[in-house]
Scaffold this motif. Structure first.
Motif, PDB file in Angstrom:
ATOM      1  N   GLU A 277     -22.737 -18.615  10.143  1.00 10.35           N
ATOM      2  CA  GLU A 277     -21.288 -18.601   9.914  1.00 10.35           C
ATOM      3  C   GLU A 277     -20.669 -17.324  10.469  1.00 10.35           C
ATOM      4  OE1 GLU A 277     -17.684 -20.216   8.468  1.00 10.35           O
ATOM      5  OE2 GLU A 277     -19.640 -21.151   8.754  1.00 10.35           O
ATOM      6  N   ALA A 278     -21.427 -16.249  10.491  1.00 14.53           N
ATOM      7  CA  ALA A 278     -20.929 -14.961  10.984  1.00 14.53           C
ATOM      8  C   ALA A 278     -20.594 -14.997  12.474  1.00 14.53           C
ATOM      9  CB  ALA A 278     -21.950 -13.867  10.713  1.00 14.53           C
ATOM     10  N   THR A 279     -21.171 -15.951  13.198  1.00 15.20           N
ATOM     11  CA  THR A 279     -20.896 -16.014  14.639  1.00 15.20           C
ATOM     12  C   THR A 279     -19.501 -16.530  14.951  1.00 15.20           C
ATOM     13  OG1 THR A 279     -21.833 -18.233  14.894  1.00 15.20           O
ATOM     14  CG2 THR A 279     -23.349 -16.350  15.174  1.00 15.20           C
ATOM     15  N   THR A 280     -18.859 -17.193  13.983  1.00 16.57           N
ATOM     16  CA  THR A 280     -17.529 -17.754  14.232  1.00 16.57           C
ATOM     17  C   THR A 280     -16.469 -17.318  13.233  1.00 16.57           C
ATOM     18  OG1 THR A 280     -18.093 -19.736  12.957  1.00 16.57           O
ATOM     19  CG2 THR A 280     -18.457 -19.825  15.355  1.00 16.57           C
ATOM     20  N   ASN A 281     -16.876 -16.705  12.137  1.00 14.84           N
ATOM     21  CA  ASN A 281     -15.937 -16.337  11.081  1.00 14.84           C
ATOM     22  C   ASN A 281     -15.913 -14.807  10.945  1.00 14.84           C
ATOM     23  OD1 ASN A 281     -14.840 -15.650   8.524  1.00 14.84           O
ATOM     24  ND2 ASN A 281     -15.327 -17.676   7.728  1.00 14.84           N
TER      25      ASN A 281
END
Length: 185
Positions: free
Chosen positions: A111-115
């Motif tokens: 999730e950290a890659t897009t948020n």
């Protein structure tokens, strides 16, 4: 209605965060609803929202709860009279991996890659974990290997980086095995 004490508020927050970790571990971040976390925690939706604004806050709390467990273990290792060497430190961390927590960690990384909000949490958590590992390795170099503190801090940097990388690889492995229902060995 009686007001909650600060200690009671922290217990409730922890209860909710632990329920979130279990739900995220079972269903994934995206597929877990606040209603599921509410049911898992045994509290009301109002109680959940009194402590957390939204699911992103719960993801952050879940990540912090998982890291807090590791921090307690690492602090204990660094403070011991004979801190474990890096191989033993890694072995102990791997032995303590909870498959549900590993799944939450890996999902959070994804999730950290897009948020951007989640990315900030993950970067902070990884930096804190690296610093804790650095402290453990430094303590081992000073107390067991008898290096001078300044030299130990310098030598600990690449070692802590490798321990963290191997630990993260084991977390991924545990998460993948947990997703298929296999036991981690």
């Amino acid at each position: 209605m009686p007001r909650l004490t600060d200690a009671r508020k922290e217990l409730r927050r922890a209860q909710i965060a632990e329920a979130a970790v279990r739900c995220f571990g079972r269903n994934g971040l995206e597929r877990t609803s606040i209603a599921e976390i509410t049911a898992e925690s045994g509290l009301s939706a109002g109680s959940i929202y009194a402590h957390y604004r939204n699911k992103a806050d719960l993801v952050q709390a879940a990540a912090r709860a998982v890291l807090a467990k590791r921090a307690a273990v690492l602090d204990e290792y660094a403070a011991s009279d004979v801190p474990p060497d890096p191989d033993e430190l890694l072995a102990r961390l791997i032995a303590a991996i909870d498959p549900a927590e590993a799944r939450v960690g890996v999902q959070t990384w994804g999730e950290a890659t897009t948020n951007p909000a989640i990315r900030g949490i993950v970067v902070d958590m990884v930096d804190r974990m690296r610093a804790m590992l650095h402290d453990c390795v430094t303590a081992w170099l000073v107390k067991v290997e008898h290096h001078e503190p300044a030299e130990a801090r310098e030598r600990a940097t690449p070692i802590a980086h490798r321990v963290l990388a191997l630990y993260q690889a084991e977390l991924l492995y545990a998460a993948l095995r947990a997703a298929t229902g296999e036991t981690v060995s």
